[in-house]
Design a protein around this motif. Structure first.
Motif, mmCIF file in Angstrom:
data_model
loop_
_atom_site.group_PDB
_atom_site.id
_atom_site.type_symbol
_atom_site.label_atom_id
_atom_site.label_comp_id
_atom_site.label_asym_id
_atom_site.label_seq_id
_atom_site.Cartn_x
_atom_site.Cartn_y
_atom_site.Cartn_z
ATOM 1 N N SER A 163 0.831 -1.211 0.000
ATOM 2 C CA SER A 163 0.000 0.000 0.000
ATOM 3 C C SER A 163 0.859 1.253 0.000
ATOM 4 N N LEU A 164 1.878 1.270 0.843
ATOM 5 C CA LEU A 164 2.762 2.438 0.900
ATOM 6 C C LEU A 164 3.606 2.566 -0.359
ATOM 7 N N GLY A 165 3.976 1.455 -0.962
ATOM 8 C CA GLY A 165 4.709 1.507 -2.225
ATOM 9 C C GLY A 165 3.876 2.156 -3.316
ATOM 10 N N ILE A 166 2.607 1.832 -3.350
ATOM 11 C CA ILE A 166 1.698 2.443 -4.331
ATOM 12 C C ILE A 166 1.570 3.930 -4.067
ATOM 13 N N LEU A 167 1.408 4.305 -2.803
ATOM 14 C CA LEU A 167 1.245 5.718 -2.458
ATOM 15 C C LEU A 167 2.539 6.505 -2.636
ATOM 16 N N THR A 168 3.685 5.872 -2.356
ATOM 17 C CA THR A 168 4.970 6.554 -2.465
ATOM 18 C C THR A 168 5.262 6.957 -3.899
ATOM 19 N N SER A 169 5.035 6.044 -4.826
ATOM 20 C CA SER A 169 5.392 6.346 -6.206
ATOM 21 C C SER A 169 4.504 7.430 -6.799
ATOM 22 N N GLY A 170 3.393 7.713 -6.169
ATOM 23 C CA GLY A 170 2.533 8.788 -6.658
ATOM 24 C C GLY A 170 2.722 10.100 -5.933
ATOM 25 N N SER A 171 3.586 10.131 -4.916
ATOM 26 C CA SER A 171 3.772 11.328 -4.100
ATOM 27 C C SER A 171 4.767 12.292 -4.737
ATOM 28 N N ARG A 172 4.419 13.579 -4.750
ATOM 29 C CA ARG A 172 5.321 14.611 -5.282
ATOM 30 C C ARG A 172 6.049 15.367 -4.171
ATOM 31 N N ASN A 173 5.548 15.277 -2.945
ATOM 32 C CA ASN A 173 6.151 15.970 -1.815
ATOM 33 C C ASN A 173 7.379 15.179 -1.339
ATOM 34 N N PRO A 174 8.587 15.761 -1.437
ATOM 35 C CA PRO A 174 9.810 15.011 -1.099
ATOM 36 C C PRO A 174 9.852 14.507 0.343
ATOM 37 N N GLU A 175 9.404 15.323 1.291
ATOM 38 C CA GLU A 175 9.444 14.889 2.693
ATOM 39 C C GLU A 175 8.458 13.756 2.928
ATOM 40 N N ARG A 176 7.259 13.875 2.383
ATOM 41 C CA ARG A 176 6.253 12.816 2.519
ATOM 42 C C ARG A 176 6.750 11.540 1.840
ATOM 43 N N ARG A 177 7.334 11.700 0.676
ATOM 44 C CA ARG A 177 7.854 10.552 -0.077
ATOM 45 C C ARG A 177 8.947 9.827 0.719
ATOM 46 N N PHE A 178 9.835 10.600 1.358
ATOM 47 C CA PHE A 178 10.901 10.006 2.167
ATOM 48 C C PHE A 178 10.312 9.137 3.270
ATOM 49 N N TRP A 179 9.337 9.657 4.018
ATOM 50 C CA TRP A 179 8.764 8.902 5.137
ATOM 51 C C TRP A 179 7.942 7.711 4.651
ATOM 52 N N LEU A 180 7.233 7.868 3.554
ATOM 53 C CA LEU A 180 6.486 6.738 3.005
ATOM 54 C C LEU A 180 7.449 5.626 2.578
ATOM 55 N N GLN A 181 8.546 5.999 1.924
ATOM 56 C CA GLN A 181 9.539 4.997 1.516
ATOM 57 C C GLN A 181 10.177 4.320 2.730
ATOM 58 N N TYR A 182 10.460 5.093 3.763
ATOM 59 C CA TYR A 182 11.065 4.544 4.978
ATOM 60 C C TYR A 182 10.154 3.486 5.607
ATOM 61 N N VAL A 183 8.881 3.826 5.770
ATOM 62 C CA VAL A 183 7.948 2.875 6.380
ATOM 63 C C VAL A 183 7.690 1.703 5.422
#
Length: 190
Positions: free
Chosen positions: A23-43
């Motif tokens: 779920s987070l992988g799907i959401l991460t690849s669609g995120s444009r916000n770098p900080e949000r993307r970093f935390w989504l990738q981390y989790v």
């Protein structure tokens, strides 16, 4: 009984961790916000790593449990399993998909300088999606609790979580593509 409980618990929680990671992988690849993307990738990565540890615990506990009589050879030749052979084939294929995705994910940073690897990374990483879907199938085909209401609820919840992430990402991408700024960019490129 301890190994049986450990095998069941590790398998169910591994499926939940892989669902969270998917779920987070799907959401991460669609995120444009770098900080949000970093935390989504981390989790995303943490959930995947936790899922892999639990998957190893599940496999070891199942093989060590004398009640189900599953030998280590099932990891190479799952058709020979005396216990729900088709479900075991699906489970072993899920294991292969998850391990391939983990190896590719771990190598991504080291091989990022290779243009050929970068182009193929997403295609290889899709093994995680296949592995996740096969793990759902394995739970439905082989799990001793597969028919219980609580296990069906967990399985349906896992499917719903990934589907919801996919719908959210698709809607976000459609909204981004239809914004006036993006439409103006499209007009300029023609």
């Amino acid at each position: 009984m301890t190994l049986w409980y450990l095998a069941r618990a590790a398998g169910v929680v591994a499926m939940i961790m892989f669902t969270l990671s998917a779920s987070l992988g799907i959401l991460t690849s669609g995120s444009r916000n770098p900080e949000r993307r970093f935390w989504l990738q981390y989790v995303h990565r943490s959930a995947a790593a936790t899922g892999l540890v639990l998957l190893v615990a599940h496999v070891i506990a199942v093989i060590a449990d004398a009640y189900v009589d599953i030998s280590p050879t099932v990891l190479v030749w799952p058709f020979a399993s005396g216990y729900r052979p088709f479900g075991m084939v699906v489970g072993v294929l899920a294991l292969y998909g998850m391990v391939l995705a983990a190896v590719v994910g771990a190598a991504r940073g080291r091989l990022a300088q290779s243009e050929a690897f970068t182009k193929r990374w997403r295609k290889l990483h899709i093994a995680a999606s296949a592995g996740w879907l096969l793990s759902i199938g394995h739970a439905l085909l082989s799990g001793t609790d597969r028919g219980t209401p609580w296990m069906l609820a967990i399985t349906i919840g896992c499917l719903a979580a990934v589907a919801a992430a996919g719908v959210y990402r698709a809607r976000s991408q459609a909204e981004r593509a239809s914004t006036p700024l993006n439409l103006a960019r499209v007009g300029r490129t023609r």
